[in-house]
Design an enzyme around this catalytic site. Structure first.
Site, PDB file in Angstrom:
ATOM      1  N   LYS A  13       0.816  -1.219   0.000  1.00 38.02           N
ATOM      2  CA  LYS A  13       0.000   0.000   0.000  1.00 38.02           C
ATOM      3  C   LYS A  13       0.854   1.275   0.000  1.00 38.02           C
ATOM      4  O   LYS A  13       0.456   2.258  -0.607  1.00 38.02           O
ATOM      5  CB  LYS A  13      -1.052  -0.022   1.107  1.00 38.02           C
ATOM      6  CG  LYS A  13      -0.579   0.345   2.460  1.00 38.02           C
ATOM      7  CD  LYS A  13      -1.638   0.119   3.510  1.00 38.02           C
ATOM      8  CE  LYS A  13      -0.986  -0.041   4.866  1.00 38.02           C
ATOM      9  NZ  LYS A  13      -0.248   1.130   5.364  1.00 38.02           N
ATOM     10  N   ARG A  87      -7.660   3.232  10.607  1.00 36.26           N
ATOM     11  CA  ARG A  87      -7.210   1.879  10.859  1.00 36.26           C
ATOM     12  C   ARG A  87      -8.169   1.132  11.766  1.00 36.26           C
ATOM     13  O   ARG A  87      -7.928  -0.025  12.101  1.00 36.26           O
ATOM     14  CB  ARG A  87      -5.867   1.960  11.575  1.00 36.26           C
ATOM     15  CG  ARG A  87      -4.733   1.329  10.831  1.00 36.26           C
ATOM     16  CD  ARG A  87      -3.518   1.537  11.708  1.00 36.26           C
ATOM     17  NE  ARG A  87      -2.390   0.767  11.287  1.00 36.26           N
ATOM     18  CZ  ARG A  87      -1.551   1.124  10.328  1.00 36.26           C
ATOM     19  NH1 ARG A  87      -1.757   2.211   9.641  1.00 36.26           N
ATOM     20  NH2 ARG A  87      -0.520   0.361  10.048  1.00 36.26           N
ATOM     21  N   ARG A 126      11.739  -6.710   3.856  1.00 35.20           N
ATOM     22  CA  ARG A 126      11.575  -5.306   3.474  1.00 35.20           C
ATOM     23  C   ARG A 126      12.683  -4.417   4.036  1.00 35.20           C
ATOM     24  O   ARG A 126      13.106  -4.575   5.171  1.00 35.20           O
ATOM     25  CB  ARG A 126      10.220  -4.816   4.000  1.00 35.20           C
ATOM     26  CG  ARG A 126      10.018  -3.318   3.824  1.00 35.20           C
ATOM     27  CD  ARG A 126       8.580  -2.943   3.863  1.00 35.20           C
ATOM     28  NE  ARG A 126       8.039  -2.937   5.219  1.00 35.20           N
ATOM     29  CZ  ARG A 126       6.769  -2.634   5.490  1.00 35.20           C
ATOM     30  NH1 ARG A 126       5.927  -2.373   4.511  1.00 35.20           N
ATOM     31  NH2 ARG A 126       6.352  -2.635   6.734  1.00 35.20           N
ATOM     32  N   ARG A 158      13.031  -1.465   8.986  1.00 38.58           N
ATOM     33  CA  ARG A 158      12.266  -0.688   9.955  1.00 38.58           C
ATOM     34  C   ARG A 158      12.296  -1.373  11.307  1.00 38.58           C
ATOM     35  O   ARG A 158      12.151  -2.583  11.389  1.00 38.58           O
ATOM     36  CB  ARG A 158      10.807  -0.594   9.486  1.00 38.58           C
ATOM     37  CG  ARG A 158      10.503   0.689   8.773  1.00 38.58           C
ATOM     38  CD  ARG A 158       9.182   0.636   8.079  1.00 38.58           C
ATOM     39  NE  ARG A 158       8.069   0.274   8.961  1.00 38.58           N
ATOM     40  CZ  ARG A 158       6.807   0.213   8.556  1.00 38.58           C
ATOM     41  NH1 ARG A 158       6.513   0.493   7.296  1.00 38.58           N
ATOM     42  NH2 ARG A 158       5.860  -0.128   9.386  1.00 38.58           N
ATOM     43  N   ARG A 169       1.095  -6.886  14.232  1.00 37.08           N
ATOM     44  CA  ARG A 169       0.443  -5.901  13.369  1.00 37.08           C
ATOM     45  C   ARG A 169      -0.559  -6.556  12.424  1.00 37.08           C
ATOM     46  O   ARG A 169      -1.606  -5.989  12.136  1.00 37.08           O
ATOM     47  CB  ARG A 169       1.485  -5.084  12.611  1.00 37.08           C
ATOM     48  CG  ARG A 169       2.009  -3.930  13.480  1.00 37.08           C
ATOM     49  CD  ARG A 169       3.409  -3.498  13.132  1.00 37.08           C
ATOM     50  NE  ARG A 169       3.557  -3.211  11.728  1.00 37.08           N
ATOM     51  CZ  ARG A 169       4.649  -3.475  11.011  1.00 37.08           C
ATOM     52  NH1 ARG A 169       5.687  -4.060  11.572  1.00 37.08           N
ATOM     53  NH2 ARG A 169       4.697  -3.170   9.752  1.00 37.08           N
TER      54      ARG A 169
HETATM   55  P1  ADP Z   1       2.246  -0.992   8.492  1.00 39.21           P
HETATM   56  O1  ADP Z   1       0.991  -0.847   7.666  1.00 39.21           O
HETATM   57  O2  ADP Z   1       3.267  -1.854   7.843  1.00 39.21           O
HETATM   58  O3  ADP Z   1       1.985  -1.352   9.915  1.00 39.21           O
HETATM   59  P2  ADP Z   1       2.555   1.911   8.657  1.00 39.21           P
HETATM   60  O4  ADP Z   1       3.739   2.632   8.135  1.00 39.21           O
HETATM   61  O5  ADP Z   1       1.248   2.187   8.028  1.00 39.21           O
HETATM   62  O6  ADP Z   1       2.975   0.393   8.532  1.00 39.21           O
HETATM   63  O7  ADP Z   1       2.408   2.153  10.231  1.00 39.21           O
HETATM   64  C1  ADP Z   1       3.483   1.999  11.123  1.00 39.21           C
HETATM   65  C2  ADP Z   1       3.033   2.235  12.567  1.00 39.21           C
HETATM   66  O8  ADP Z   1       2.576   3.600  12.715  1.00 39.21           O
HETATM   67  C3  ADP Z   1       1.873   1.397  13.051  1.00 39.21           C
HETATM   68  O9  ADP Z   1       2.278   0.121  13.494  1.00 39.21           O
HETATM   69  C4  ADP Z   1       1.312   2.256  14.202  1.00 39.21           C
HETATM   70  O10 ADP Z   1       2.121   2.170  15.353  1.00 39.21           O
HETATM   71  C5  ADP Z   1       1.478   3.659  13.641  1.00 39.21           C
HETATM   72  N1  ADP Z   1       0.263   4.087  12.899  1.00 39.21           N
HETATM   73  C6  ADP Z   1       0.159   4.301  11.562  1.00 39.21           C
HETATM   74  N2  ADP Z   1      -1.089   4.683  11.220  1.00 39.21           N
HETATM   75  C7  ADP Z   1      -1.813   4.691  12.368  1.00 39.21           C
HETATM   76  C8  ADP Z   1      -3.177   4.978  12.686  1.00 39.21           C
HETATM   77  N3  ADP Z   1      -4.074   5.317  11.755  1.00 39.21           N
HETATM   78  N4  ADP Z   1      -3.567   4.890  13.981  1.00 39.21           N
HETATM   79  C9  ADP Z   1      -2.697   4.537  14.939  1.00 39.21           C
HETATM   80  N5  ADP Z   1      -1.411   4.239  14.719  1.00 39.21           N
HETATM   81  C10 ADP Z   1      -0.952   4.314  13.451  1.00 39.21           C
END
Ligand code: ADP
Ligand code: ZN
Length: 209
Positions: A13, A87, A126, A158, A169
């Site tokens: 994504k 989310r 990754r 990461r 996750r």
């Molecule tokens: P991934 O989809 O691989 O988990 P992201 O880069 O989208 O990676 O998100 C990384 C982290 O950032 C999440 O595990 C969470 O801790 C935080 N995060 C991202 N988006 C949100 C959200 N909408 N609400 C709460 N925490 C978020």
């Protein structure tokens, strides 16, 4: 245009979100990238988000909503693609409310689908540019020694991509994020995330046109 993209970790994504945003001239609002940047810059948001992000937990809704609202407002609530937000149902309800106050709504939701084994395998390998967020894979590294092809930044794993965090996750995704499919039923575009990034991208473009 107001778009939203979601999918399990490793569905692509981030990569697709950036390309779709570029194609349609949208601001890509990626909460994960915003939090990683805030953490590396040690901003107030970064300090609040760090422990949650590092452990693969969700950052509290009030912190997340504030950063998203600020970006939406800057774009006058139009011409954006949200990646990683909402989310969960509570974030989706808050987003609906904010948009409704500006007579706006989400026009299309792209749901990227890949089987769980594929998503695990993609994330374990990754690597991400710590500067611009571009994704690589250990099987498809940058041309020069873990230096980003686009910006010269350091390409690394990461912190939250450790296997035990990834499982956590993915579970969170299934429990909290997947139910958003019914929330957005009327505007949902299911996209097969298998194949090359170009193939997936043309599926998305076809589906939106
Ligand atoms: P991934 O989809 O691989 O988990 P992201 O880069 O989208 O990676 O998100 C990384 C982290 O950032 C999440 O595990 C969470 O801790 C935080 N995060 C991202 N988006 C949100 C959200 N909408 N609400 C709460 N925490 C978020
Ligand atoms: Zn880079």
């Amino acid at each position: 245009m107001r778009l939203l993209i979601f999918g399990p970790q490793g569905a692509g994504k981030g990569t697709q979100g950036r390309r779709v945003a570029e194609e349609f001239g949208l601001d890509a609002i990626a909460t994960g990238d915003m939090f990683r940047w805030a953490i590396s810059e040690k901003t107030d948001v970064g300090i609040k988000a760090k422990e949650f992000v590092d452990e693969g937990k969700l950052v509290p809704d009030d912190v997340t909503l504030a950063v998203v609202s600020e970006r939406l407002e800057a774009k006058n609530f139009d011409d954006f693609l949200l990646d990683g937000f909402p989310r969960n149902i509570s974030q989706a309800d808050s987003l609906d409310k904010v948009l409704a106050e500006h007579s706006a709504e989400i026009e299309a939701v792209l749901a990227l689908e890949v089987p769980e084994e594929v998503s695990l395998q993609r994330i374990v390998g990754r690597r991400v540019c710590s500067n611009c967020g571009r994704n690589y894979h250990e099987d498809a590294p940058p041309e020069e020694d873990w230096t980003c092809d686009r910006c010269g930044g350091q390409v690394e794993r990461r912190a939250d991509d450790a296997p035990e965090n990834v499982k956590k996750r993915l579970r969170l995704y299934h429990d909290q994020t997947e139910p958003l499919k019914s929330h957005y039923q009327g505007v949902l575009h299911m996209i097969d995330g298998m194949g090359s990034p170009d193939e997936v991208f043309s599926r998305i473009v076809d589906s939106l046109r």
